[in-house]
Design an enzyme around this catalytic site. Structure first.
Site, PDB file in Angstrom:
ATOM      1  N   ASP B  92     -19.560  -7.826  55.556  1.00  0.00           N
ATOM      2  CA  ASP B  92     -18.369  -8.608  55.215  1.00  0.00           C
ATOM      3  C   ASP B  92     -18.840  -9.821  54.428  1.00  0.00           C
ATOM      4  OD1 ASP B  92     -19.361 -10.482  56.947  1.00  0.00           O
ATOM      5  OD2 ASP B  92     -17.801 -10.250  58.446  1.00  0.00           O
ATOM      6  N   ASP B 127     -13.938 -13.455  50.341  1.00  0.00           N
ATOM      7  CA  ASP B 127     -12.469 -13.502  50.373  1.00  0.00           C
ATOM      8  C   ASP B 127     -12.020 -14.665  51.236  1.00  0.00           C
ATOM      9  OD1 ASP B 127     -13.473 -12.347  52.673  1.00  0.00           O
ATOM     10  OD2 ASP B 127     -11.764 -11.020  52.965  1.00  0.00           O
ATOM     11  N   CYS B 281     -17.028   9.227  80.425  1.00  0.00           N
ATOM     12  CA  CYS B 281     -18.177   8.949  79.565  1.00  0.00           C
ATOM     13  C   CYS B 281     -19.436   8.805  80.415  1.00  0.00           C
ATOM     14  CB  CYS B 281     -17.931   7.720  78.706  1.00  0.00           C
ATOM     15  SG  CYS B 281     -18.093   6.148  79.569  1.00  0.00           S
ATOM     16  N   CYS B 284     -19.271   5.836  82.851  1.00  0.00           N
ATOM     17  CA  CYS B 284     -18.340   5.960  83.975  1.00  0.00           C
ATOM     18  C   CYS B 284     -18.724   7.096  84.909  1.00  0.00           C
ATOM     19  CB  CYS B 284     -16.916   6.119  83.456  1.00  0.00           C
ATOM     20  SG  CYS B 284     -16.421   4.677  82.479  1.00  0.00           S
TER      21      CYS B 284
END
Lengths: 522, 522
Positions: B92, B127, B281, B284
């Site tokens: 960015d 930007d 996952c 978990c």
């Protein structure tokens, strides 16, 4: 006590669903429970593996297959040793198979004594599944089931070490379902099973499933544990739990896998309908769809079964999470968009006012998290109905005051409560009743403002807009009934629904025999 | 060509979403792509681990942090080596941080040359994010962004080895967004980024997000790849993809984890709001919520970040699956019930007719799987609008026949096509035009019956019921416009919507200047 009892302890409730603990003998299982069907002669995923991977403490297996194929072995070693599982083992009666294959001439007493002999924890009298049949036939299935249950209970006697389940048949005929429940009352059952959902589900008649479960649960009352036989796809778990089913078995994980069908939380896909494996389970994390397609059949069957089991148990965990946080209804909103037939079932559930009344009595008064509303159907949910009913009954003007003040910013202004009151006192002379406006509930009296769920409700602006006139009319009724002579509509800050406050004022001006003032303090 | 181009190849489309391949230099990434934000000085989950676990080929990292903290190292070793990732690295501009912290006086040219020097694959001109500001301020941000972009492109010159992205600012002011797009047109950009969604998302203004993306995508046209900066929670992925965003970065996985927040596909929960871990996952599956709560902070941060990443990538896989099978809209129906604000965004999308018109032009004419409709909003989806428009334009009575025959069972009767025609020929004398009734589309002419989606649409009975009169009126208009003098309403078998065929007959009898007959063959 005539025979062994299951103990069921409820810990958390939402709608008619609950998180509970079922105790059978010394063994425990948490509910809602998904009860995998174990094929005793062909365990694609061994019961012991299921137990370990998914923390599963209850399975169901098939008396008929045990009887036909492993009779002597299972009598000798017991069902737990034969299937290799030391948690709660439930056995079905084999009634379905007896009907289907008819090779065994088994009497209800044979069937019962066999289940006792093999050490089943939860046994099932020889029932006669009703299915989707005409009334005459349905009556026969119920009569036969009831007769068999009585014969069974007489045969096994008070010393039985099984918990005996009470099989409810009757299918789509409410009076027959009720008759079953009534007959079982007083016979000492502590575990009920509801039969025949499978033909409804394979025909996507989920709305009929709703009404069948509703009839059974209402007749049973909210307390006893209810098991749904053959619940099929996990996308129905949330709604069957919300309707009051505590346990549900299914063989779908294996049946689908055998046909190369991959279960998704919202449907199924054949392997050739999958772009990739959109799942994080151990199977999907370690293989690709391409590898699965090319795999040897037996191994694919096993891996798909494992994945499918995973979806079932994950859905169960989502249901438990939802009950616990008080968002089972939110889960239903999401899952009901898995299939149009499921959406129709969701609507049918909401239109079953007797059921929702029962749900209102069971849903907690306050919840860990707030309500999300979406559209008019969301308004039929138990908490909203209850909250609306409270407002109807609430005497909004106990002190017979002449002035009502309506403000728009309760929930955000609570922290500046004093400032708010000062502001209002600067605008309004004398004493007044205070209300919030701009909610789907209508006007919320001051004293109810912090009562759940009035200010814990998130509503899309589109819903408020579509209800605008109804909300105005309701406000007018409330104020007129309470006999206010002066009404101030105060708009503090920005109108969350631009134009709403003005619209309310205009409506009240027209509708009330009172002086109505709109005030926007600067 | 003024500088390096990204190549974007679209493989599958649905609504305005697409599965595609983005090629930058020799490196490829599949889209839609979730682009994790990598913090170069604190990789809670290393980029290399993300790449391997989730098959992730594109990440984004922060120029400002690299410049402030690792300037010399990253100039020397290059950004790929410093963050340890050999896929596509996007940077960015750091514009946001420059504004926030203001410690660096970096000119657009400095920022550009730095990104080139460190070997960024996709670089971003400095930007000026618009955010949620008043118009005057928004104009300034756009002017400054455009000025910077021009200065950047002059400075880097035609030999730049970066793909330069075109940052679209303007926020909620459509003309400013359009101005950005127009200015970039003809400058040779091959990669566009849309800025400022984060403040909209943190304020739950998803409907505004929809209109911002809609403006940008419509002005850009359907072709070029569009990246959404800072897409936040995975529950927005389906809608931002449907609106035409091909890539979207997010740091939420780590930001949420740092606050002990666990991402769910439909929201987030603090650890103390979890009953268990309703996920499959690797994290978990190998820990419990209790263990997580008691774990040392740094390890918990890592595990929660991993879990959160998993939800993001899984959601992405669901989006890809949905595009591929043509059910992105079905996914939106489900996900839009994750939060009332998301539902409102979904409605806003459907009411944006210019957007839907563009979607109609991009959505495939035929799909791998049929359509699921739920309520009136479902009727606004591109395929339904298109199918309705086709019927409006279709000349239903080319041969100027006098007789129309309406039957109810096309889709199920196709296999007994000849039998059906024989049956009708036995009932009706002479030649006739044949239609199906009982669909949301109105009457389907025989020749269109097998055209997608007319008979590949599943509709809940409740929707047909709520549209009954509209469907009747539409049928009357179709038949009257075509000038039929005799109309047969034939009901074969059971009426899927009991009473519908009779109702249609009654309506047509009233509404038409024709002889209308109801026929139910035995």
């Amino acid at each position: 006590m005539p025979w062994m009892k299951a103990v069921f302890e409820v810990r958390h409730k939402d709608i008619l669903g609950r998180i509970g603990v079922l105790t059978v003998g010394g063994k425990k299982a948490e509910t809602p429970a998904f009860v995998p069907v174990i094929n005793p002669v062909n365990q694609v995923v061994p019961a012991s593996e299921i137990a370990e991977m998914f923390n599963c403490n209850i399975v169901i297996t098939n008396s008929y297959i045990l009887f036909r194929r492993l009779r002597d072995e299972v009598r000798e070693r017991g069902v737990h040793a034969v299937i290799g599982f030391d948690g709660i083992v439930m056995t079905d009666s084999g009634g379905y198979q007896v009907l289907q294959y008819g090779e065994v001439e088994a009497s209800p007493v044979d069937v019962a004594l066999f289940q006792e002999a093999i050490g089943s924890d939860i046994a099932t009298p020889l029932d006669r599944p009703t299915g989707l049949v005409r009334r005459g036939q349905a009556v026969k299935t119920v009569e036969e089931t009831l007769k068999n249950v009585k014969a069974t209970m007489e045969a096994v006697g008070p010393s039985s070490r099984c918990v005996w389940s009470a099989p409810i048949q009757g299918g789509l005929y409410p009076d027959l379902v009720e008759k079953c429940v009534d007959e079982y009352r007083g016979m000492g059952f502590s575990y009920y099973c509801l039969g025949s959902p499978t033909p409804l589900m394979t025909a996507y008649k989920y709305d009929k499933l709703v009404s069948m479960i509703s009839v059974a649960r209402r007749r049973l009352g909210p307390v006893p544990p209810l098991h749904l036989f053959g619940a099929g796809h996990p996308m129905v778990f949330p709604i069957v739990v919300a309707l009051g089913c505590d346990l549900f078995d299914s063989a779908s994980y294996a049946l689908f896998a055998a046909e190369d069908r991959y279960i998704l939380p919202y449907g199924t896909a054949r392997l050739d309908q999958l772009y990739s494996l959109p799942c994080s389970c151990s199977v999907c994390g370690s293989t690709t769809v391409k590898e699965l397609r090319q795999m040897e059949k037996r191994e694919r069957f096993r891996l798909l079964s494992l994945h499918n089991l995973n979806v079932c148990f994950q859905e169960l965990n989502q249901v438990r999470q939802a009950i616990w946080e008080g968002r089972l209804f939110e889960l239903l909103e999401r899952r009901s968009r898995a299939h149009p037939a499921l959406y129709q079932a969701f609507q049918a559930m909401l239109e079953d006012t007797q059921l929702i009344d029962l749900a209102v009595s069971q849903t907690p008064l306050s919840k860990r998290r707030g309500l999300f509303l979406y559209d008019r159907y969301s308004l039929l949910r138990p908490e909203v109905r209850r909250a609306m009913a409270w407002l109807e009954k609430f005497e909004v003007n106990k002190e017979r005051l002449e002035t009502a003040v309506l403000v728009n910013v309760w929930s955000t202004a609570v922290k500046e409560h004093t400032t708010l009151l000062e502001k209002i006192n600067g605008l309004v002379n004398g004493r007044y009743e205070l209300f919030t406006y701009g909610t789907v509930y209508g006007l919320i009296p001051y004293s109810l403002n912090n009562v759940f769920p009035y200010s814990q409700t998130t509503t899309p602006e589109t819903l408020i807009r579509s209800l605008e006139n109804e909300i105005y009319e309701k406000a007018a009724r409330t104020l007129s009934k309470a006999g206010f002579k002066h009404v101030y509509v105060i708009l503090l800050g920005r109108d969350a629904y631009p134009g709403f406050a003005k619209g309310l004022t205009n409506h009240l001006t027209q509708a009330l025999q009172a002086e109505v003032k709109f005030v926007k303090p600067t």
